[in-house]
Scaffold this motif. Sequence first.
Motif, short mmCIF file in Angstrom:
data_model
loop_
_atom_site.label_atom_id
_atom_site.label_comp_id
_atom_site.label_asym_id
_atom_site.label_seq_id
_atom_site.Cartn_x
_atom_site.Cartn_y
_atom_site.Cartn_z
N PRO A 169 7.03 -41.55 36.48
CA PRO A 169 8.26 -40.78 36.76
C PRO A 169 9.30 -41.62 37.49
O PRO A 169 8.97 -42.39 38.39
CB PRO A 169 7.75 -39.63 37.64
CG PRO A 169 6.31 -39.46 37.25
CD PRO A 169 5.82 -40.86 36.96
N GLY A 170 10.53 -41.48 37.06
CA GLY A 170 11.64 -42.18 37.70
C GLY A 170 11.99 -43.51 37.06
O GLY A 170 13.05 -44.09 37.38
N MET A 171 11.15 -44.03 36.19
CA MET A 171 11.47 -45.28 35.50
C MET A 171 12.66 -45.08 34.56
O MET A 171 12.88 -43.99 34.03
CB MET A 171 10.27 -45.78 34.69
CG MET A 171 9.16 -46.39 35.50
SD MET A 171 7.84 -47.04 34.40
CE MET A 171 6.82 -47.89 35.57
N ARG A 172 13.40 -46.18 34.35
CA ARG A 172 14.47 -46.18 33.35
C ARG A 172 14.01 -47.02 32.16
O ARG A 172 13.53 -48.14 32.32
CB ARG A 172 15.77 -46.75 33.91
CG ARG A 172 16.39 -45.88 35.00
CD ARG A 172 17.79 -46.35 35.36
NE ARG A 172 18.77 -45.97 34.34
CZ ARG A 172 19.59 -46.80 33.70
NH1 ARG A 172 19.53 -48.10 33.96
NH2 ARG A 172 20.46 -46.37 32.82
N VAL A 173 14.15 -46.43 30.97
CA VAL A 173 13.63 -47.04 29.74
C VAL A 173 14.76 -47.26 28.75
O VAL A 173 15.57 -46.36 28.51
CB VAL A 173 12.55 -46.14 29.10
CG1 VAL A 173 11.98 -46.81 27.85
CG2 VAL A 173 11.43 -45.83 30.11
N LEU A 174 14.81 -48.45 28.17
CA LEU A 174 15.77 -48.76 27.11
C LEU A 174 15.06 -48.64 25.77
O LEU A 174 14.02 -49.25 25.55
CB LEU A 174 16.33 -50.17 27.28
CG LEU A 174 17.26 -50.67 26.15
CD1 LEU A 174 18.55 -49.86 26.12
CD2 LEU A 174 17.57 -52.16 26.33
N ASP A 175 15.65 -47.87 24.85
CA ASP A 175 15.11 -47.72 23.50
C ASP A 175 16.08 -48.40 22.53
O ASP A 175 17.16 -47.89 22.24
CB ASP A 175 14.98 -46.22 23.17
CG ASP A 175 14.25 -45.97 21.85
OD1 ASP A 175 14.09 -46.93 21.07
OD2 ASP A 175 13.88 -44.81 21.61
N ILE A 176 15.69 -49.58 22.03
CA ILE A 176 16.53 -50.34 21.11
C ILE A 176 16.28 -49.84 19.69
O ILE A 176 15.22 -50.06 19.12
CB ILE A 176 16.23 -51.86 21.19
CG1 ILE A 176 16.42 -52.37 22.62
CG2 ILE A 176 17.12 -52.62 20.23
CD1 ILE A 176 16.04 -53.84 22.79
N GLY A 177 17.28 -49.16 19.13
CA GLY A 177 17.13 -48.54 17.82
C GLY A 177 16.45 -47.20 17.97
O GLY A 177 15.37 -46.96 17.43
N CYS A 178 17.08 -46.29 18.70
CA CYS A 178 16.43 -45.06 19.16
C CYS A 178 16.30 -43.96 18.10
O CYS A 178 15.66 -42.95 18.35
CB CYS A 178 17.18 -44.50 20.37
SG CYS A 178 18.90 -44.02 20.01
N GLY A 179 16.92 -44.15 16.92
CA GLY A 179 16.84 -43.11 15.91
C GLY A 179 17.44 -41.82 16.41
O GLY A 179 18.50 -41.81 17.04
N TRP A 180 16.75 -40.71 16.14
CA TRP A 180 17.23 -39.39 16.59
C TRP A 180 16.71 -39.04 17.98
O TRP A 180 16.78 -37.90 18.41
CB TRP A 180 16.83 -38.32 15.58
CG TRP A 180 17.64 -38.39 14.31
CD1 TRP A 180 18.85 -37.81 14.08
CD2 TRP A 180 17.30 -39.10 13.11
NE1 TRP A 180 19.29 -38.11 12.81
CE2 TRP A 180 18.36 -38.90 12.19
CE3 TRP A 180 16.23 -39.88 12.73
CZ2 TRP A 180 18.36 -39.45 10.91
CZ3 TRP A 180 16.21 -40.43 11.46
CH2 TRP A 180 17.28 -40.21 10.56
N GLY A 181 16.17 -40.02 18.66
CA GLY A 181 15.78 -39.82 20.06
C GLY A 181 14.42 -39.19 20.28
O GLY A 181 14.14 -38.69 21.37
N SER A 182 13.53 -39.25 19.28
CA SER A 182 12.24 -38.59 19.42
C SER A 182 11.42 -39.20 20.57
O SER A 182 10.81 -38.46 21.35
CB SER A 182 11.45 -38.66 18.11
OG SER A 182 11.22 -40.00 17.73
N PHE A 183 11.41 -40.53 20.66
CA PHE A 183 10.65 -41.15 21.75
C PHE A 183 11.27 -40.80 23.10
O PHE A 183 10.55 -40.45 24.05
CB PHE A 183 10.59 -42.67 21.60
CG PHE A 183 10.08 -43.34 22.84
CD1 PHE A 183 8.72 -43.34 23.13
CD2 PHE A 183 10.96 -43.91 23.75
CE1 PHE A 183 8.24 -43.92 24.31
CE2 PHE A 183 10.48 -44.49 24.93
CZ PHE A 183 9.13 -44.49 25.21
N MET A 184 12.58 -40.90 23.21
CA MET A 184 13.24 -40.65 24.49
C MET A 184 12.99 -39.22 24.96
O MET A 184 12.70 -38.97 26.13
CB MET A 184 14.74 -40.92 24.38
CG MET A 184 15.07 -42.38 24.10
SD MET A 184 16.81 -42.78 24.42
CE MET A 184 17.64 -41.76 23.21
N ALA A 185 13.09 -38.26 24.03
CA ALA A 185 12.87 -36.86 24.40
C ALA A 185 11.42 -36.65 24.84
O ALA A 185 11.16 -35.99 25.86
CB ALA A 185 13.20 -35.95 23.22
#
Length: 386
Positions: A169-185
């Motif tokens: 919790p609290g980490m900041r993550v960069l998603d290179i080529g995030c698509g529709w954001g499924s991983f981020m969500a």
Amino acid sequence: MNLPTLDTQKTVFDERSSSHRFVADLLKQADIAINGHRPWDIQLKAPGVIDSALSRGNLGLGESYMNGDWDAKSLDQFFYRLMRAQLHQRIRPTQLVYHSLRSRLLNRQNAKRAWEVGEKHYDLGNEFYAAMLDKRMTYTCGYWKDAATLDDAQEAKLDLICRKLDLKPGMRVLDIGCGWGSFMAYAAEHYGVECVGLTISKQQAEFGKRLMKAGLPVEFRLQDYRDETEQFDRIVSVGMFEHVGRKNYREYMEVANRCLKEDGLFLLHTIGKNLSTTSTDPWIDKYIFPNGELPTLGRVTDAAEGLFVVEDVHNFGADYDKTLMAWHKNFEANWAQFKEQFDHTFYRMWRYYLLSCAGAFRARETQLWQFVLSKQGVVGGYERVS
């Protein structure tokens, strides 16, 4: 006495031609028959298919299929047998020499051209992809180890990535080529992290606004990866490296290195190929993923040399066969609602794309790798997650 039509005369000529005999003998080695009765046998419906395939490779074969000149009841089985027998490696169409040289000499994935795949492929429409993909719209390989459905396989893949990255919790993550954001969500919901995603698709960026309105700590940036300068605790890139191109692999790794904190982890998820001597498939390049290129294992590790320590490599490429077949099932089930938007040629093109790729993964001609990378090596060693 009924005289044969012009088309029939041409078909008879084709069957007696040396090229027809050559291909028929070649296909026998893959247990494929011309105009046979099994689901994977090729059915010729017009003259010229064989000569087109011999002279133009998969570009000619694919375009003939799109035109309705040939068919196979089970297209995925046809390509599985074709590729498992390595027949595609034994025919070198002379007309594809230019395409191969162009791929090697030009930087077809430079910053200007990088946006083309977003416009031509990913911007087909969010509704179209929503009908084909899982509920989170994850357009990459699922993880089917303990999964029975597409939704389960995609959630298992997303969770696998989160565990490999040891998200807190609290980490900041960069998603290179995030698509529709499924991983981020998923990562924000289940692991309490904040995410920044990069995309070159306007449709994906628009869709991302819905996730932000839902209160999730995710941000979509419509920008090329080369323009990112912030530092993050973790970096993930799922299904984007295939668009980078060999001339940009080193720069890509340099960007990831620049944006990752010293004690961070970087997970790279990419399709790969077995041989460095093969060039980009011309049909896929023209109709599906413009300027795309599959890396080999060696080219990935060469690009990372001196920048990252390879902590882990995981190959679950066979799972892409199941994923593509699930996408195809959804595509067929929902095609009726898109018939007015896309024509029949598009329908055959999309079937060819999904089913030929399923056959390639089934034949183990293409792979799916997940790399876990660190800057200086994890002290005490990285504990593998599966």
